[in-house]
Design a protein around this motif. Structure first.
Motif, mmCIF file in Angstrom:
data_model
loop_
_atom_site.group_PDB
_atom_site.id
_atom_site.type_symbol
_atom_site.label_atom_id
_atom_site.label_comp_id
_atom_site.label_asym_id
_atom_site.label_seq_id
_atom_site.Cartn_x
_atom_site.Cartn_y
_atom_site.Cartn_z
ATOM 1 N N GLU A 118 0.823 -1.213 0.000
ATOM 2 C CA GLU A 118 0.000 0.000 0.000
ATOM 3 C C GLU A 118 0.858 1.263 0.000
ATOM 4 O OE1 GLU A 118 -3.409 -0.041 2.650
ATOM 5 O OE2 GLU A 118 -3.332 -2.223 2.712
ATOM 6 N N ARG A 119 1.756 1.324 -0.989
ATOM 7 C CA ARG A 119 2.657 2.469 -1.119
ATOM 8 C C ARG A 119 2.599 3.025 -2.524
ATOM 9 N NH1 ARG A 119 7.867 1.551 2.296
ATOM 10 N NH2 ARG A 119 8.799 2.663 0.579
ATOM 11 N N ILE A 120 2.722 4.345 -2.618
ATOM 12 C CA ILE A 120 2.836 5.022 -3.900
ATOM 13 C C ILE A 120 4.117 5.840 -3.850
ATOM 14 C CG2 ILE A 120 1.821 6.713 -5.475
ATOM 15 C CD1 ILE A 120 -0.917 5.950 -4.360
ATOM 16 N N GLU A 121 4.960 5.689 -4.870
ATOM 17 C CA GLU A 121 6.212 6.433 -4.951
ATOM 18 C C GLU A 121 6.206 7.291 -6.204
ATOM 19 O OE1 GLU A 121 9.818 3.938 -3.370
ATOM 20 O OE2 GLU A 121 8.531 2.628 -4.582
ATOM 21 N N LEU A 122 6.567 8.545 -6.054
ATOM 22 C CA LEU A 122 6.711 9.463 -7.179
ATOM 23 C C LEU A 122 8.197 9.748 -7.339
ATOM 24 C CD1 LEU A 122 3.877 10.155 -5.643
ATOM 25 C CD2 LEU A 122 3.831 12.018 -7.278
ATOM 26 N N HIS A 123 8.727 9.487 -8.525
ATOM 27 C CA HIS A 123 10.154 9.633 -8.797
ATOM 28 C C HIS A 123 10.407 10.741 -9.813
ATOM 29 C CE1 HIS A 123 11.315 5.672 -7.020
ATOM 30 N NE2 HIS A 123 10.091 5.360 -7.357
ATOM 31 N N ASP A 124 11.449 11.508 -9.588
ATOM 32 C CA ASP A 124 11.954 12.494 -10.546
ATOM 33 C C ASP A 124 10.963 13.626 -10.789
ATOM 34 O OD1 ASP A 124 14.293 10.912 -10.961
ATOM 35 O OD2 ASP A 124 13.108 9.619 -12.276
ATOM 36 N N ASN A 125 11.364 14.802 -10.363
ATOM 37 C CA ASN A 125 10.536 16.010 -10.511
ATOM 38 C C ASN A 125 9.143 15.811 -9.927
ATOM 39 O OD1 ASN A 125 12.632 17.361 -11.857
ATOM 40 N ND2 ASN A 125 11.971 16.533 -13.817
ATOM 41 N N ALA A 126 9.089 15.280 -8.723
ATOM 42 C CA ALA A 126 7.820 14.956 -8.079
ATOM 43 C C ALA A 126 7.208 16.187 -7.424
ATOM 44 C CB ALA A 126 8.037 13.857 -7.033
ATOM 45 N N ARG A 127 5.888 16.279 -7.526
ATOM 46 C CA ARG A 127 5.159 17.397 -6.929
ATOM 47 C C ARG A 127 3.767 16.927 -6.549
ATOM 48 N NH1 ARG A 127 1.050 20.275 -8.554
ATOM 49 N NH2 ARG A 127 1.140 19.514 -10.684
ATOM 50 N N ILE A 128 3.308 17.350 -5.375
ATOM 51 C CA ILE A 128 1.932 17.127 -4.960
ATOM 52 C C ILE A 128 1.389 18.446 -4.424
ATOM 53 C CG2 ILE A 128 0.384 15.987 -3.319
ATOM 54 C CD1 ILE A 128 2.093 13.524 -3.485
ATOM 55 N N THR A 129 0.205 18.821 -4.898
ATOM 56 C CA THR A 129 -0.481 20.020 -4.443
ATOM 57 C C THR A 129 -1.818 19.601 -3.875
ATOM 58 O OG1 THR A 129 0.561 21.308 -6.200
ATOM 59 C CG2 THR A 129 -1.362 22.284 -5.135
ATOM 60 N N ARG A 130 -2.112 20.045 -2.658
ATOM 61 C CA ARG A 130 -3.397 19.780 -2.017
ATOM 62 C C ARG A 130 -3.944 21.123 -1.589
ATOM 63 N NH1 ARG A 130 -5.645 19.128 2.989
ATOM 64 N NH2 ARG A 130 -7.343 17.632 3.069
ATOM 65 N N ASP A 131 -5.077 21.497 -2.179
ATOM 66 C CA ASP A 131 -5.632 22.821 -1.975
ATOM 67 C C ASP A 131 -4.560 23.813 -2.443
ATOM 68 O OD1 ASP A 131 -7.552 24.675 -1.327
ATOM 69 O OD2 ASP A 131 -7.223 24.577 0.823
ATOM 70 N N GLN A 132 -4.016 24.654 -1.571
ATOM 71 C CA GLN A 132 -2.959 25.573 -1.994
ATOM 72 C C GLN A 132 -1.608 25.199 -1.409
ATOM 73 O OE1 GLN A 132 -4.171 29.631 -1.367
ATOM 74 N NE2 GLN A 132 -6.150 29.298 -2.321
ATOM 75 N N ASP A 133 -1.529 24.072 -0.688
ATOM 76 C CA ASP A 133 -0.258 23.591 -0.160
ATOM 77 C C ASP A 133 0.443 22.772 -1.245
ATOM 78 O OD1 ASP A 133 -1.021 24.703 2.252
ATOM 79 O OD2 ASP A 133 -1.640 22.799 3.128
ATOM 80 N N GLU A 134 1.780 22.844 -1.258
ATOM 81 C CA GLU A 134 2.525 22.122 -2.282
ATOM 82 C C GLU A 134 3.837 21.613 -1.714
ATOM 83 O OE1 GLU A 134 3.030 23.266 -6.679
ATOM 84 O OE2 GLU A 134 4.866 24.005 -5.721
ATOM 85 N N VAL A 135 4.224 20.393 -2.111
ATOM 86 C CA VAL A 135 5.548 19.866 -1.798
ATOM 87 C C VAL A 135 6.185 19.410 -3.105
ATOM 88 C CG1 VAL A 135 5.080 19.205 0.586
ATOM 89 C CG2 VAL A 135 4.655 17.565 -1.233
ATOM 90 N N ARG A 136 7.511 19.611 -3.184
ATOM 91 C CA ARG A 136 8.282 19.227 -4.365
ATOM 92 C C ARG A 136 9.577 18.580 -3.919
ATOM 93 N NH1 ARG A 136 7.451 21.860 -9.372
ATOM 94 N NH2 ARG A 136 5.726 23.320 -9.302
ATOM 95 N N GLY A 137 10.022 17.638 -4.703
ATOM 96 C CA GLY A 137 11.301 16.992 -4.469
ATOM 97 C C GLY A 137 11.571 16.020 -5.598
ATOM 98 N N SER A 138 12.696 15.354 -5.512
ATOM 99 C CA SER A 138 13.003 14.348 -6.525
ATOM 100 C C SER A 138 12.240 13.055 -6.252
ATOM 101 C CB SER A 138 14.501 14.053 -6.549
ATOM 102 O OG SER A 138 15.188 15.171 -7.040
ATOM 103 N N TYR A 139 11.855 12.851 -4.991
ATOM 104 C CA TYR A 139 11.209 11.590 -4.606
ATOM 105 C C TYR A 139 10.168 11.851 -3.515
ATOM 106 C CZ TYR A 139 10.752 6.945 -2.500
ATOM 107 O OH TYR A 139 10.270 5.766 -1.996
ATOM 108 N N ILE A 140 8.957 11.341 -3.722
ATOM 109 C CA ILE A 140 7.902 11.425 -2.712
ATOM 110 C C ILE A 140 7.373 10.016 -2.477
ATOM 111 C CG2 ILE A 140 5.623 12.337 -2.107
ATOM 112 C CD1 ILE A 140 6.213 14.739 -3.937
ATOM 113 N N LEU A 141 7.313 9.620 -1.217
ATOM 114 C CA LEU A 141 6.763 8.324 -0.813
ATOM 115 C C LEU A 141 5.487 8.574 -0.032
ATOM 116 C CD1 LEU A 141 6.802 5.246 -0.128
ATOM 117 C CD2 LEU A 141 8.154 5.873 1.874
ATOM 118 N N TYR A 142 4.421 7.862 -0.390
ATOM 119 C CA TYR A 142 3.166 7.949 0.352
ATOM 120 C C TYR A 142 2.763 6.548 0.774
ATOM 121 C CZ TYR A 142 -1.696 8.709 1.592
ATOM 122 O OH TYR A 142 -2.879 8.737 2.271
ATOM 123 N N ASP A 143 2.672 6.327 2.089
ATOM 124 C CA ASP A 143 2.242 5.055 2.656
ATOM 125 C C ASP A 143 0.751 5.175 2.960
ATOM 126 O OD1 ASP A 143 1.537 2.998 4.535
ATOM 127 O OD2 ASP A 143 3.669 2.717 4.948
#
Length: 179
Positions: A118-143
């Motif tokens: 039950e994991r989702i990984e975003l690789h390379d130029n990863a970005r997640i925006t929720r409402d007006q909040d945003e996180v960016r990085g090369s790698y995002i892991l969501y459990d």
């Protein structure tokens, strides 16, 4: 042919369930639609490939990729890898605290989904925006089990690694007005 159709249906259900962990509950009851230029399925290897301008929709969920590969292990767990320039997804969350559900947008050059863990990984130029909040990085892991996520400049990179940095924009949250 019925077995092949059942296999493809199972794959489509897996793809939408992975992205719908925080989506509107109503999305789970909506039909899944997939459009692609090509689709191949190898029953012996338990793998299906959707290629060319892939568009997956289910209720408020939309996933766009150039290629999505789904494989199934001997225990029936499925794993997906979506690639694109970039892979993009969008979904609307459930309403909470009397507020309307917010839109969640994300993108990366590669998205890996592990149903067993039950994991989702975003690789390379990863970005997640929720409402007006945003996180960016090369790698995002969501459990999905623990609702834990982490963002780093590279997968497995220590915090002191040189190079690109993680960036976050967190908007102030106003307390809900009391009636």
């Amino acid at each position: 042919m019925i077995l092949r159709s059942a296999h493809v249906l199972a794959i489509l259900l897996f793809l939408t369930s992975a992205f719908s962990a925080k989506a509107e509950k109503a999305d789970r009851e909506k039909p899944t639609n997939v459009e692609a230029n090509r689709m191949t399925s190898d029953e012996a290897r338990r793998i299906s490939i959707f290629e060319g301008n892939v568009l997956l929709t289910k209720g408020t969920i939309t996933v766009r990729a150039e290629r999505i590969v789904v494989r199934q292990d001997a225990d029936g767990f499925q794993y997906a890898s979506a690639t694109g320039a970039p892979v993009r997804f969008r979904q609307k969350g459930d309403p909470a605290g009397g507020q309307e559900g917010v839109w969640i947008d994300g993108e990366a050059l590669r998205v890996e989904i592990d149903e067993k863990n039950e994991r989702i990984e975003l690789h390379d130029n990863a970005r997640i925006t929720r409402d007006q909040d945003e996180v960016r990085g090369s790698y995002i892991l969501y459990d999905q089990r623990s609702e834990f996520f982490s963002v780093s400049s590279a997968k497995g990179a220590p915090a002191s690694s040189p190079g690109e940095r993680v960036r976050a924009v967190i908007q102030p949250k106003m307390p809900a007005a009391k009636p």
